[in-house]
Design an enzyme around this catalytic site. Structure first.
Site, short mmCIF file in Angstrom:
data_model
loop_
_atom_site.label_atom_id
_atom_site.label_comp_id
_atom_site.label_asym_id
_atom_site.label_seq_id
_atom_site.Cartn_x
_atom_site.Cartn_y
_atom_site.Cartn_z
N ASN A 1 0.65 -1.21 -0.27
CA ASN A 1 -0.03 -0.12 -0.02
C ASN A 1 0.88 1.34 -0.06
O ASN A 1 1.47 1.58 0.98
CB ASN A 1 -0.92 -0.23 1.34
CG ASN A 1 -1.77 1.10 1.53
OD1 ASN A 1 -1.99 2.00 0.58
ND2 ASN A 1 -2.56 1.27 2.46
N LYS B 1 0.05 4.28 -0.26
CA LYS B 1 -0.56 5.32 0.31
C LYS B 1 -0.30 6.57 -0.63
O LYS B 1 -0.28 6.49 -1.71
CB LYS B 1 -0.06 5.65 1.68
CG LYS B 1 -0.23 4.45 2.57
CD LYS B 1 -0.11 4.82 4.12
CE LYS B 1 -0.17 3.23 4.66
NZ LYS B 1 -0.17 3.30 6.22
N HIS C 1 -9.50 0.96 5.06
CA HIS C 1 -8.23 1.06 5.55
C HIS C 1 -8.54 2.13 6.73
O HIS C 1 -9.06 2.91 6.75
CB HIS C 1 -7.14 1.80 4.72
CG HIS C 1 -5.95 1.73 5.18
ND1 HIS C 1 -5.50 2.82 5.99
CD2 HIS C 1 -4.83 0.90 5.10
CE1 HIS C 1 -3.95 2.50 6.46
NE2 HIS C 1 -3.83 1.32 5.62
N GLU D 1 -6.69 4.62 7.67
CA GLU D 1 -6.70 6.08 7.63
C GLU D 1 -8.14 6.66 6.74
O GLU D 1 -8.24 7.70 7.04
CB GLU D 1 -5.65 6.21 6.70
CG GLU D 1 -4.13 5.95 7.35
CD GLU D 1 -2.99 5.36 6.77
OE1 GLU D 1 -3.02 5.46 5.56
OE2 GLU D 1 -2.02 4.82 7.44
N GLU E 1 -5.49 -4.93 10.33
CA GLU E 1 -4.28 -4.14 10.82
C GLU E 1 -4.70 -3.16 12.01
O GLU E 1 -5.49 -2.38 12.09
CB GLU E 1 -4.20 -3.04 9.71
CG GLU E 1 -3.99 -3.81 8.23
CD GLU E 1 -3.54 -2.52 7.26
OE1 GLU E 1 -2.32 -2.84 6.90
OE2 GLU E 1 -4.09 -1.65 7.03
N GLY F 1 2.35 2.18 10.60
CA GLY F 1 3.23 3.55 10.62
C GLY F 1 3.64 3.80 11.87
O GLY F 1 4.39 4.91 11.82
N SER G 1 3.33 -2.12 10.39
CA SER G 1 4.72 -1.95 10.57
C SER G 1 5.35 -3.33 10.23
O SER G 1 6.43 -3.94 10.93
CB SER G 1 5.16 -1.46 12.05
OG SER G 1 4.75 -0.31 12.29
P1 PGA Z 1 2.86 0.20 7.69
O1 PGA Z 1 1.40 0.35 6.92
O2 PGA Z 1 3.34 -0.95 7.11
O3 PGA Z 1 3.68 1.54 7.19
O4 PGA Z 1 2.40 0.43 9.17
C1 PGA Z 1 0.49 -0.60 6.70
C2 PGA Z 1 -0.84 -0.16 6.21
O5 PGA Z 1 -1.24 0.71 6.52
O6 PGA Z 1 -1.54 -0.99 5.27
#
Ligand code: PGA
Length: 307
Positions: free
Chosen positions: A63, A65, A147, A149, A217, A223, A263
């Site tokens: 992803n 983003k 997601h 976010e 997640e 993140g 992460s």
């Molecule tokens: P990250 O994001 O690996 O940077 O923690 C995962 C995601 O949001 O799918």
């Protein structure tokens, strides 16, 4: 060390945990789904595996983003095109909308392209949105929905996300359906409640589970560099599979891929991949580095046994 492993692992989970300090696959079986772990060997997998409760192919999504430029993306694609990838993994990357065409036209056929979002119905007067039909027009095969976010920054709600998933599936896209709890929800013991509620919103809306990959997640791990431990992830993944068995069907439960995100990197993916209910990963930050993303994809080898 003040806290025992068992108490760290069971923080916030509503159900009584198995004896997590002596966690093994037996205790997880009996806790969640004693009748789900039919011998995988009976379904003749294409490779010898250990530690797989699910029967689906390992799945790794990147992803990207809201990151990248034409230049950085062309380098990332070149790195991915030259990487040596294990064959028995479905690999998907999700660039920002404006780079989908560039990626689709330059990336190896080995890697499918996903969108990071799609509109809830047919396109039209919806300023700023991208329709499923437009994505298909560009050869996109998957879309990430739900997601955290989009849930927590943009404010998308369960029911709306369920409708988006239903529309995308009906139009033939695969859906990477994200779920996961906030830190305060975990600490309040609501991890399963939150995950099951989010799952129910998908289940209430979707026509079929054939083309859905669930991405668990935990929001506190996204993140932040704070990856869930393999045991923490496994515990929730097993509960998700159990939920599918009870609320969708005994057929859908083993065949639905349940992937972990938060992460994940080249250093932790191999240990996570060993867990029996972890069927792959959704990767953010580390998917922006081609060689590291390839390492994560290749962590499928953790599931193989020597011939
Ligand atoms: P990250 O994001 O690996 O940077 O923690 C995962 C995601 O949001 O799918």
């Amino acid at each position: 060390m003040a806290t025992s492993l068992a108490s760290q692992l069971s923080v916030g989970l509503r159900r009584p945990s198995p004896k997590l300090d002596s966690l093994n696959s037996q205790s997880t079986h009996s806790l969640f789904h004693s009748n789900l772990r039919l011998p995988i060997s009976s379904s003749k997998p294409s490779r010898s595996v250990i530690a797989m409760a699910g029967s689906g192919k390992f799945f790794v999504g990147g992803n990207w983003k809201c990151n990248g430029t034409k230049d950085s993306i062309s380098k990332l694609v070149a790195d991915l095109n030259s990487a040596k990838l294990e064959p028995d993994v479905d690999v998907v990357v999700a660039p920002p909308f404006v780079y989908i065409d560039q990626v689709k036209n330059s990336i190896t056929d080995r890697i499918e392209v996903s969108a990071q979002n799609s509109w809830v119905s047919k396109g039209g007067a919806f300023t700023g949105e991208i329709s499923v039909e437009q994505l298909k027009d560009h050869g996109v095969k998957w879309v990430i929905l739900g997601h955290s976010e989009r849930r927590h920054i943009i404010g998308e709600k369960d029911e709306f996300i369920g409708k988006k998933a239903a529309y995308a599936l009906t139009e033939g896209l695969g859906v990477i359906a994200c779920i996961g709890e906030l830190l305060e929800e975990r600490e309040a013991g609501k991890t399963f409640d939150v995950c099951f509620q989010q799952l129910k919103a998908y289940a209430d809306a979707v026509p079929s589970w054939d083309n859905i990959v669930i991405a668990y997640e935990p929001v506190w791990a996204i993140g932040t560099g704070k990856v869930a431990s393999p045991e923490q992830a496994q515990e929730v993944h097993a509960a998700i599979r159990d939920w599918l068995q009870k609320n969708v069907s005994a057929e859908v439960a083993p065949k639905t891929r349940i992937i972990y995100g938060g992460s994940v990197n080249g250093g932790n993916s191999f240990e996570l991949a060993k867990k029996e209910d972890i069927d792959g990963f959704l990767v953010g930050g580390a998917s922006l580095k081609g060689p590291e993303f390839a390492t994560i994809i290749n962590s499928v080898t953790s599931k193989k046994v020597a011939a």
